[in-house]
Design a protein around this motif. Sequence first.
Motif: not given
Length: 838
Positions: A666-667, A672-673, A684-685, A752-753
């Motif tokens: 989720r992190l 990324e969002l 970026a991750v 958030y995924t």
Amino acid sequence: MRHSGGVRTPRPTDLPVEAVIGDLRTALEQRGAAVLAASPGAGKTTVVPLRLLEERWLGDRRILMLEPRRLATRAAARRMASLLGEQLGQTVGYRTRTDRAVGPTTRIEVVTEGILTRRLQRDPELSGVGLVIFDEFHERSLQADLGLALTLDIREALRPDLRLLVMSATLDLDRVAALLGGGAAPAPVLAAPGRTHDVHVEWQPRSSRARVEDAAIAATQRVLARDDGDVLVFLAGAAQIRRVVDGLARSVPPDVDVRPLFGALTPLEQDAALTPSLPGRRKVVVATDIAESSLTVEGVRVVVDAGLRRVMRHDPRTGMGRLVTISASRASADQRAGRAGREAPGRAVRLWSRMEQATRPAFDPPEIALADIAAFVLESACWGAMPGELRLLDRPNPGALAGARDLLVALGALDVDGHATAKGRAMVELPLHPRLSAMVVDHRAGPDGWTACVAAGVLEEGDVLRGRPDELPVDLALRIELVEDRRRSHPQASGHTIAQVRRDARDLARRAGIEPVRADVDRLGFVLLSAYPDRLAQKRVGRGRYLLRSGQGAWLPDSDALAGEALVVIADLDGTRGDARIRLAAGIDVDEAVARVGQDIERRTMVAWDDDRGDIVSRVDDVLDALLLRSVGRAVEPSPPVVAVLVDAVRASDLRLLPWTDRARRLQARIELARSRGRLNVAAVDHGTLLAELADWLAPLLQEATSITDVARLDVSGALLGRIGLQHRAELDRLAPESYLLPSGRSVAIDYTRERPTISGRVQEFFGSAVAPAVFDGAVPLTVELLSPANRPVQVTSDLAAFWAGSWSEVRREMAGRYPKHRWPEDPTSADPGRSVR
């Protein structure tokens, strides 16, 4: 026979060389050097030294005459002694590496070419010698070239009174004369035509499908039936000679004797070939080019010439030498044909065509252009000169020269600057190839000295076993045991060669100060590695397959007793193939190999990933060039190589080896969002970036790692937060909080995924609220997943107020029927939120 000044001299002969003796005396007295060109039969070998014994400039000093072969050395000395009516060792004597007959009254000493080099190294002034004669110089052996160069050196620097005479049958005489003259005028050239009769040459080319031996047998049978006199057959090597001798012995008439003639035979066997036939009998002598010019085979009227010769070629790329069969030159063919016309008109039958004759080289190439020149380079270094500083007719090949220097440095004979070491000077005292002399010198002070002497004797002689090379066993230890134990036998053993090796080994031991004890074949590989440090080979996959330290492949038959050895030292390697055939070798234990060549071994601590264990392993490897000699496991300790292997393992797993938790996923999506909406300027991750930049962000976290377990303990969330930096964490939490507080007062994680950020909770927890939840300052609405009392989704919406006002009534009716004990108000916006049934 007459006496002059206490010296016996033979009566004048009718040999052609007598005509130039006067001019030769004048040339040597006035110029100190001369070149004598004399055809076969002119008498140069046996007459010239005797005629020069009374020269004033010679005084009571000796004449030293060099011959290219041991057989020719003994024969020339014997012939001169017979002309004087004396025994060998009186006025005339001889000396070879293994035999000698000299005495205090000897004035003419016939020696093999290597003897001169040895004497010069020990006594550069060549004390007691007034004339050096280089006989049969046209053969251009490496030892003759070196001996002449060293003699010219001392004549210029120390002995201007020393006379030099070069005698040859066929040679580029002007070049030799210029070499003897140095910077001054060329030395005088004298010519004595041979006493030869007409020789009729016949061309009988053999078919490309016919074996040389069969063609030679057939031609010999024809001339025996047609011509008178004895027959001399020229072949390339001993193996061909034996096959032809066997074939002729079964087919010639009973009054014909068939005799072999080559260097490895006993003196008695050689004498049998050279002795004239008895009355009423004929003789066929089957010989190598040893009978081409150095010897006279009396009674020969016909020569059958296969037109071949064996030479040792050296490959500077592989460092290997090998005997190859080549076509003899035109000069060589003429020399051989002339043997048929020494006493009467004769015939020469050539087993090749007249057209092929025209394509052959005029002269045979000098040995310096073909052979292994390691001994030549070492002798030069011990003399105190580089090969380029010596006066030579031909220069060695640069590649061969470099290869020889590298070998001598590896053997410890030269230092890195090319100067002879103390070991190198000890090596030249032994009449061996530098490889073998290094072996004897290395072990002369220890328990393996005698083993080294016997091994050197076997290798110097070639092989004590006879037969087809491809059918002989490879193990050198077998040969050593045959030499050591007189009770042992082998169906292919050569008794003469074994006896010669025994004599050679004892002579070597005497020279090196080694006591003959008992050879230890179990130590043979260790001893042999001193001679062949570049020929250590390790077993590969497949029986009989090996890898040399240079990286080259080698093999021996999988049926050979040595084929299962883990390590071997190769003494004889046929370099004609991509994977060379091992001819002679000995097994060696890895600890012995490490002890012998330890200075060249690189010890590497290796860290690697083990697929079977699914973890990292560590070992210490002993590496010798292309060989991994030994590998010992050890405990893994934190180090940069460990980090690198773990990072590679994670990369190979496509990041699946990392302990990804729901929170970490989720992190990753939150970051990324935020980046995609331009609200957070951080690294970026996403999966692709994390994979591409893995070493940058993962390696710092593994500095103390020793196992994949340490990877499994990593905090991936912490690693991701580390990517964005501390200063951006608060902003991320504000824009995209990790959780959301429901109207019921319970905090739930925002997922958030999913395609849209989503929260989940029971319907009752959202009573009393019609506000649409959102993140990113209200810019991104949250998707609400409403759950039943059984935690099953009953509705998914991003507009809670519209749901209450719309489809809630249907959901309420269905849920109330299914879960009657729970609250299902008609107006949920006015109801109290909570999870209880009341």
